[in-house]
Motif scaffolding. Sequence first.
Motif, short mmCIF file in Angstrom:
data_model
loop_
_atom_site.label_atom_id
_atom_site.label_comp_id
_atom_site.label_asym_id
_atom_site.label_seq_id
_atom_site.Cartn_x
_atom_site.Cartn_y
_atom_site.Cartn_z
N MET A 20 -62.53 36.81 40.18
CA MET A 20 -61.98 37.88 40.99
C MET A 20 -62.65 37.89 42.36
O MET A 20 -63.67 37.25 42.58
N ILE A 21 -62.07 38.64 43.29
CA ILE A 21 -62.58 38.72 44.65
C ILE A 21 -62.96 40.15 44.98
O ILE A 21 -62.25 41.09 44.63
N LEU A 22 -64.09 40.32 45.63
CA LEU A 22 -64.53 41.65 46.05
C LEU A 22 -63.50 42.32 46.95
O LEU A 22 -62.91 41.70 47.81
N ALA A 23 -63.31 43.62 46.75
CA ALA A 23 -62.37 44.36 47.59
C ALA A 23 -62.90 44.53 49.01
O ALA A 23 -62.14 44.65 49.96
N ASN B 59 -84.07 44.62 32.96
CA ASN B 59 -83.71 43.25 32.53
C ASN B 59 -82.23 43.23 32.17
O ASN B 59 -81.82 42.70 31.14
N THR B 60 -81.40 43.79 33.07
CA THR B 60 -79.97 43.90 32.84
C THR B 60 -79.19 43.14 33.91
O THR B 60 -79.53 43.20 35.09
N ILE B 61 -78.16 42.43 33.48
CA ILE B 61 -77.25 41.73 34.39
C ILE B 61 -75.87 42.37 34.27
O ILE B 61 -75.34 42.50 33.17
N GLY B 62 -75.32 42.78 35.39
CA GLY B 62 -73.97 43.34 35.38
C GLY B 62 -72.93 42.23 35.37
O GLY B 62 -73.10 41.21 36.03
N ILE B 63 -71.89 42.40 34.59
CA ILE B 63 -70.77 41.45 34.55
C ILE B 63 -69.49 42.23 34.78
O ILE B 63 -69.20 43.17 34.04
N ILE B 64 -68.74 41.86 35.81
CA ILE B 64 -67.47 42.50 36.09
C ILE B 64 -66.36 41.47 35.89
O ILE B 64 -66.36 40.42 36.53
N ALA C 54 -65.35 49.01 42.54
CA ALA C 54 -66.34 49.71 43.36
C ALA C 54 -67.20 50.63 42.49
O ALA C 54 -68.43 50.70 42.65
N GLU C 55 -66.57 51.32 41.54
CA GLU C 55 -67.31 52.22 40.65
C GLU C 55 -68.30 51.43 39.79
O GLU C 55 -69.43 51.87 39.55
N TYR C 56 -67.87 50.26 39.33
CA TYR C 56 -68.74 49.46 38.47
C TYR C 56 -69.90 48.84 39.24
O TYR C 56 -71.00 48.67 38.69
N ILE C 57 -69.67 48.49 40.49
CA ILE C 57 -70.78 48.00 41.32
C ILE C 57 -71.83 49.10 41.46
O ILE C 57 -73.04 48.86 41.31
N ASP C 58 -71.37 50.32 41.72
CA ASP C 58 -72.29 51.46 41.84
C ASP C 58 -73.00 51.71 40.50
O ASP C 58 -74.19 52.04 40.47
N LYS D 220 -59.95 45.50 35.17
CA LYS D 220 -58.49 45.44 35.04
C LYS D 220 -57.80 45.19 36.39
O LYS D 220 -56.73 45.70 36.65
N GLU D 221 -58.48 44.40 37.23
CA GLU D 221 -57.95 44.02 38.55
C GLU D 221 -57.75 45.24 39.47
O GLU D 221 -56.95 45.21 40.39
N ASP D 222 -58.49 46.32 39.21
CA ASP D 222 -58.39 47.54 40.00
C ASP D 222 -59.60 47.62 40.93
O ASP D 222 -60.73 47.74 40.46
N HIS D 223 -59.36 47.57 42.25
CA HIS D 223 -60.47 47.54 43.20
C HIS D 223 -61.28 48.84 43.19
O HIS D 223 -62.47 48.83 43.50
N SER D 224 -60.66 49.96 42.87
CA SER D 224 -61.41 51.22 42.81
C SER D 224 -62.37 51.20 41.62
O SER D 224 -63.51 51.67 41.71
#
Length: 327
Positions: free
Chosen positions: A124-127, A60-65, A105-109, A98-102
């Motif tokens: 923000m926009i996906l890399a 029951n978790t929602i990720g927020i980036i 990606a790590e946070y999506i994983d 922090k506007e860092d695409h790397s």
Amino acid sequence: MPTLKDVAEKAGVTVTTVSRVINNRGYLSEETKYKVKQAMNELHYRPNELARSLSKQVTNTIGIITPHITHPYFAQLISQLENAASKRGFKILLCNSKEDHSREAEYIDLCKSNRAVGIIFCGMILASEQYTQQGIPFVAIECNSPLFASTILCDNYEGGRLAAEHLIACGCKNLVHFSGIIDQEMPGDSRSQAFKDVCQKHGVDFEIVWTRDNTYYSMDYRDSIRQTLLGLPNTDGIFASSDLIAAQVIQVCAEMGKQIPQHIKLVGFDDVALSSLTTPQISTIHQPTKEMAEMAVDSLIRSSSRETVPSKLVLPVSLVKRQSTGW
């Protein structure tokens, strides 16, 4: 430690009914739900979240980036997202890219490995498109992209129009707009287009000042504001694309001996708490972050259940008149 069976016996229902209440499955009367929840509270019973997630394949978790956590707008939006998620029985996993695409990606994983039901992206926009093909729904707030299941926006163009019209109605003839990031297209750029359209319609002089990356990341606009006002000494009206910028306009004007609103009228954007804490208080465009957060959470939950959700939702904005324009 109390068990499911203990809860069932205290509530006078079956173990299956208790399980259905916990997992919100099937029809149950409000009376039954109340009895089960009351029994859980009295026994201090807590569902085994790990077991539930393994059985459902999600938690029951929602990720927020988000690109910032200290910027007043994003701080307010995150708080509203947490409130909206909590009302629906969800927790948030907050990630600061922090506007860092790397990092993105790590946070999506990370969200995927923690079995989040989906991810909400803020401004923000996906890399890369590859992440949209991994079976986890994405919803965006203030980021217009076809990669997301749903995008939640405020009416940025209307906000820019309201700001410019208000400054002109206050008698301003030489306007400046501190806008978005140069060479980075975002929905908020519509504010600048509306500002330009209104100024040209009324035949008033105007200047649009775009923000450089390093200024946006540092959130310190004072040097840009100072240089602009030195180069355009006749400026009598300013539209700032955020209340954060507007607050710094007040600081710089005080340093330069320019009084607000006597010498320069000022309108911000967002209507965060900061806008009513400055002296003078800032006239601003109210962005409905509470409603946007609720829609984002609802769209994500529905999308995770494979329901059809609108690809784009645009919410209205409004002008809040305060002291910085003489009200």
